[in-house]
Design a protein around this motif. Structure first.
Motif, PDB file in Angstrom:
ATOM      1  N   VAL A 155     -49.300  -0.534  41.804  1.00 50.34           N
ATOM      2  CA  VAL A 155     -48.194  -1.215  41.457  1.00 50.34           C
ATOM      3  C   VAL A 155     -47.300  -0.531  40.530  1.00 50.34           C
ATOM      4  CG1 VAL A 155     -47.357  -3.262  39.900  1.00 50.34           C
ATOM      5  CG2 VAL A 155     -49.379  -3.537  41.342  1.00 50.34           C
ATOM      6  N   ALA A 156     -47.739   0.506  39.655  1.00 51.76           N
ATOM      7  CA  ALA A 156     -47.103   1.304  38.850  1.00 51.76           C
ATOM      8  C   ALA A 156     -46.007   2.206  39.867  1.00 51.76           C
ATOM      9  CB  ALA A 156     -47.926   2.043  38.009  1.00 51.76           C
ATOM     10  N   ILE A 157     -46.573   2.770  40.769  1.00 49.76           N
ATOM     11  CA  ILE A 157     -45.720   3.668  41.733  1.00 49.76           C
ATOM     12  C   ILE A 157     -44.989   3.009  42.470  1.00 49.76           C
ATOM     13  CG2 ILE A 157     -46.162   5.417  43.704  1.00 49.76           C
ATOM     14  CD1 ILE A 157     -48.803   5.840  42.923  1.00 49.76           C
ATOM     15  N   ALA A 158     -45.247   1.738  42.851  1.00 46.77           N
ATOM     16  CA  ALA A 158     -44.257   0.872  43.575  1.00 46.77           C
ATOM     17  C   ALA A 158     -42.921   0.571  42.687  1.00 46.77           C
ATOM     18  CB  ALA A 158     -44.749  -0.356  44.112  1.00 46.77           C
ATOM     19  N   THR A 159     -43.419   0.360  41.568  1.00 47.66           N
ATOM     20  CA  THR A 159     -42.376  -0.126  40.555  1.00 47.66           C
ATOM     21  C   THR A 159     -41.469   1.116  40.129  1.00 47.66           C
ATOM     22  OG1 THR A 159     -43.832  -1.867  39.506  1.00 47.66           O
ATOM     23  CG2 THR A 159     -42.134  -1.014  38.237  1.00 47.66           C
ATOM     24  N   ALA A 160     -42.134   2.181  40.057  1.00 46.15           N
ATOM     25  CA  ALA A 160     -41.341   3.357  39.662  1.00 46.15           C
ATOM     26  C   ALA A 160     -40.492   3.913  40.770  1.00 46.15           C
ATOM     27  CB  ALA A 160     -42.303   4.482  39.569  1.00 46.15           C
ATOM     28  N   VAL A 161     -40.776   3.657  42.025  1.00 40.80           N
ATOM     29  CA  VAL A 161     -40.081   3.827  43.217  1.00 40.80           C
ATOM     30  C   VAL A 161     -38.751   2.863  43.135  1.00 40.80           C
ATOM     31  CG1 VAL A 161     -39.838   3.998  45.687  1.00 40.80           C
ATOM     32  CG2 VAL A 161     -41.746   4.981  44.616  1.00 40.80           C
ATOM     33  N   THR A 162     -39.270   1.474  42.984  1.00 44.15           N
ATOM     34  CA  THR A 162     -38.164   0.540  42.937  1.00 44.15           C
ATOM     35  C   THR A 162     -37.222   0.730  41.669  1.00 44.15           C
ATOM     36  OG1 THR A 162     -39.563  -1.128  43.610  1.00 44.15           O
ATOM     37  CG2 THR A 162     -37.663  -1.864  42.754  1.00 44.15           C
ATOM     38  N   ILE A 163     -37.336   1.356  40.730  1.00 48.41           N
ATOM     39  CA  ILE A 163     -36.648   1.865  39.606  1.00 48.41           C
ATOM     40  C   ILE A 163     -35.702   2.721  40.052  1.00 48.41           C
ATOM     41  CG2 ILE A 163     -36.386   2.932  37.250  1.00 48.41           C
ATOM     42  CD1 ILE A 163     -38.843   1.368  36.369  1.00 48.41           C
ATOM     43  N   GLY A 164     -36.124   4.002  40.699  1.00 48.63           N
ATOM     44  CA  GLY A 164     -35.274   4.919  41.316  1.00 48.63           C
ATOM     45  C   GLY A 164     -34.305   4.558  42.169  1.00 48.63           C
ATOM     46  N   VAL A 165     -34.695   3.632  43.035  1.00 43.85           N
ATOM     47  CA  VAL A 165     -33.670   2.832  43.869  1.00 43.85           C
ATOM     48  C   VAL A 165     -32.476   2.168  43.157  1.00 43.85           C
ATOM     49  CG1 VAL A 165     -33.534   1.426  45.877  1.00 43.85           C
ATOM     50  CG2 VAL A 165     -35.444   3.084  45.995  1.00 43.85           C
ATOM     51  N   ALA A 166     -33.191   1.305  42.286  1.00 48.39           N
ATOM     52  CA  ALA A 166     -32.150   0.610  41.660  1.00 48.39           C
ATOM     53  C   ALA A 166     -31.272   1.246  40.899  1.00 48.39           C
ATOM     54  CB  ALA A 166     -32.831  -0.330  40.745  1.00 48.39           C
ATOM     55  N   VAL A 167     -31.410   2.284  40.196  1.00 47.87           N
ATOM     56  CA  VAL A 167     -30.754   3.396  39.466  1.00 47.87           C
ATOM     57  C   VAL A 167     -29.830   3.945  40.720  1.00 47.87           C
ATOM     58  CG1 VAL A 167     -30.669   5.512  38.142  1.00 47.87           C
ATOM     59  CG2 VAL A 167     -32.256   3.758  37.632  1.00 47.87           C
ATOM     60  N   ALA A 168     -30.250   4.518  41.694  1.00 49.61           N
ATOM     61  CA  ALA A 168     -29.455   5.031  42.884  1.00 49.61           C
ATOM     62  C   ALA A 168     -28.297   4.131  43.057  1.00 49.61           C
ATOM     63  CB  ALA A 168     -29.997   5.601  44.058  1.00 49.61           C
ATOM     64  N   VAL A 169     -28.674   2.758  43.358  1.00 48.61           N
ATOM     65  CA  VAL A 169     -27.703   1.829  43.806  1.00 48.61           C
ATOM     66  C   VAL A 169     -26.716   1.623  42.569  1.00 48.61           C
ATOM     67  CG1 VAL A 169     -27.458  -0.479  44.396  1.00 48.61           C
ATOM     68  CG2 VAL A 169     -29.234   0.858  45.415  1.00 48.61           C
ATOM     69  N   ALA A 170     -26.964   1.523  41.310  1.00 49.10           N
ATOM     70  CA  ALA A 170     -26.324   0.963  40.298  1.00 49.10           C
ATOM     71  C   ALA A 170     -25.428   2.212  39.966  1.00 49.10           C
ATOM     72  CB  ALA A 170     -27.064   0.679  39.320  1.00 49.10           C
ATOM     73  N   VAL A 171     -25.802   3.678  40.071  1.00 48.78           N
ATOM     74  CA  VAL A 171     -25.088   4.567  39.500  1.00 48.78           C
ATOM     75  C   VAL A 171     -24.179   5.365  40.535  1.00 48.78           C
ATOM     76  CG1 VAL A 171     -25.275   6.913  38.361  1.00 48.78           C
ATOM     77  CG2 VAL A 171     -26.844   5.186  37.645  1.00 48.78           C
ATOM     78  N   VAL A 172     -24.814   5.712  41.780  1.00 46.91           N
ATOM     79  CA  VAL A 172     -24.075   6.404  42.794  1.00 46.91           C
ATOM     80  C   VAL A 172     -22.813   5.514  43.108  1.00 46.91           C
ATOM     81  CG1 VAL A 172     -24.136   7.368  45.141  1.00 46.91           C
ATOM     82  CG2 VAL A 172     -25.919   7.509  43.648  1.00 46.91           C
ATOM     83  N   PRO A 173     -21.609   6.340  43.316  1.00 45.61           N
ATOM     84  CA  PRO A 173     -20.440   5.472  43.890  1.00 45.61           C
ATOM     85  C   PRO A 173     -20.682   4.747  45.310  1.00 45.61           C
ATOM     86  CG  PRO A 173     -19.667   7.444  42.719  1.00 45.61           C
ATOM     87  CD  PRO A 173     -21.182   7.722  42.939  1.00 45.61           C
ATOM     88  N   SER A 174     -20.071   3.595  45.472  1.00 49.76           N
ATOM     89  CA  SER A 174     -20.314   3.028  46.639  1.00 49.76           C
ATOM     90  C   SER A 174     -19.607   3.748  47.833  1.00 49.76           C
ATOM     91  CB  SER A 174     -19.704   1.409  46.626  1.00 49.76           C
ATOM     92  OG  SER A 174     -18.317   1.842  46.234  1.00 49.76           O
TER      93      SER A 174
END
Length: 315
Positions: A140-159
């Protein structure tokens, strides 16, 4: 070296109430010192998590909120089921059967995947077998960390630097992240029988979602939010009827994820919003859900404490 390690374990006892540190502090530290291998200088990560969990449990007991501490594993298991369903449906509906009306099937792919979210969803699907093997919390910790990484990429990287197909919506990623945080308090290990039951429930919920969603034009995460809400209501009613002190604590603990899954009932137009507006809306909704969830938990703990003191006063 032994003295330094003992001091570091002693500092971790700050998680415990002062009375417990005085009465059992030396005993607790001695137990960890006896189990520490030769040459160890720092407390192991598992020991840190164990001490933090034990200390928080004792603080809840001191506030007469024992039901909350006892409800944590149950809430973690419910979050695990909901998170697995959410991941399975996200993976199926974006990778196996992508909706042409939502995604451009001709857009460039990210390796074998259509969307960044697949990285987190696949790791989530590995949590159930990992739980049967005794590594559920780590998975769960690994899956949550990966999800955080994806969310940060979506929120930060210009569309403009991401194709439309490579942007899983934050209205899906944020609830997945919240469910992962709650699932961290799941039991250390699920038996194979329990794992089989959870897997069957995940499959049944997934099938029901696939059948209901297209018929009524409702997004799968909104359906899951409704099912999670109903499951928590039924759980609270059954536990209350059995005079189980866990009662409605799972519902309070999972109020945040339920709220995060809710906006897609009335925000069908979110898909048509510009990327920045969609991101801003997701962040605002997440902040509001977090505020409501934390406030509800604090109010419930305070009410439970006052109720216990009043009962003791009458006795």
């Amino acid at each position: 070296m032994t003295r330094v390690l003992r001091q570091r374990y002693t500092k971790l006892l700050r998680w415990y109430p002062a009375a417990d540190r005085t009465d059992r502090g030396v005993e607790i530290v001695d137990t960890y010192m006896d189990l520490a291998p030769a040459g160890q200088r720092w407390p192991q990560l598992a020991d840190v998590a164990d001490l933090a969990a034990g200390g928080l449990r004792q603080r809840l007991r001191a506030r007469n909120a024992v039901g909350l501490a006892d409800a944590l594993p149950l809430a973690g298991t419910i979050a695990l089921v909901a998170g697995t369903v959410l991941a399975a449906m996200g993976l199926i509906l974006t990778e196996v059967f992508p909706d042409p009306g939502q995604y451009d099937v001709g857009a460039p792919m990210l390796g074998p995947f259509h969307t960044l979210g697949a990285l987190g969803w696949i790791t989530w699907l590995l949590v159930l077998p990992a739980g049967a093997a005794g590594y559920g919390r780590w998975a769960v910790a690994i899956a949550t960390a990966v999800t955080i990484g994806v969310a940060v990429a979506v929120a930060v990287v210009p569309s403009t630097e991401l194709t439309s197909l490579h942007q899983p919506n934050l209205f899906v990623l944020v609830p997945q992240l919240a469910l992962g945080l709650v699932a961290l308090v799941m039991p250390r290990r699920h038996s194979y029988r329990v794992t089989a039951v959870i897997t069957a429930f995940v499959l049944a919920t997934g099938v029901a979602t696939v059948l209901i969603g297209p018929r009524y034009d409702v997004r799968y995460e909104a359906i899951l939010g409704a099912l999670l809400f109903l499951a928590l209501i039924v759980t609270g009613a059954v536990l209350t009827a059995r005079r189980d002190r866990r009662a409605w604590w799972p519902a309070i603990l999972l109020l945040g994820p339920v709220l995060l899954l809710g906006p897609r009932f009335g925000l069908a137009a979110v898909q048509a919003l510009p990327a920045w507006d969609s991101r801003r809306g997701a962040v605002a909704w997440a902040a509001m859900s977090l505020l409501v969830a934390v406030a509800s938990l604090l109010i419930a703990v305070s009410w439970q404490t006052r109720r216990a003191r009043h009962r003791d006063g009458l006795a």
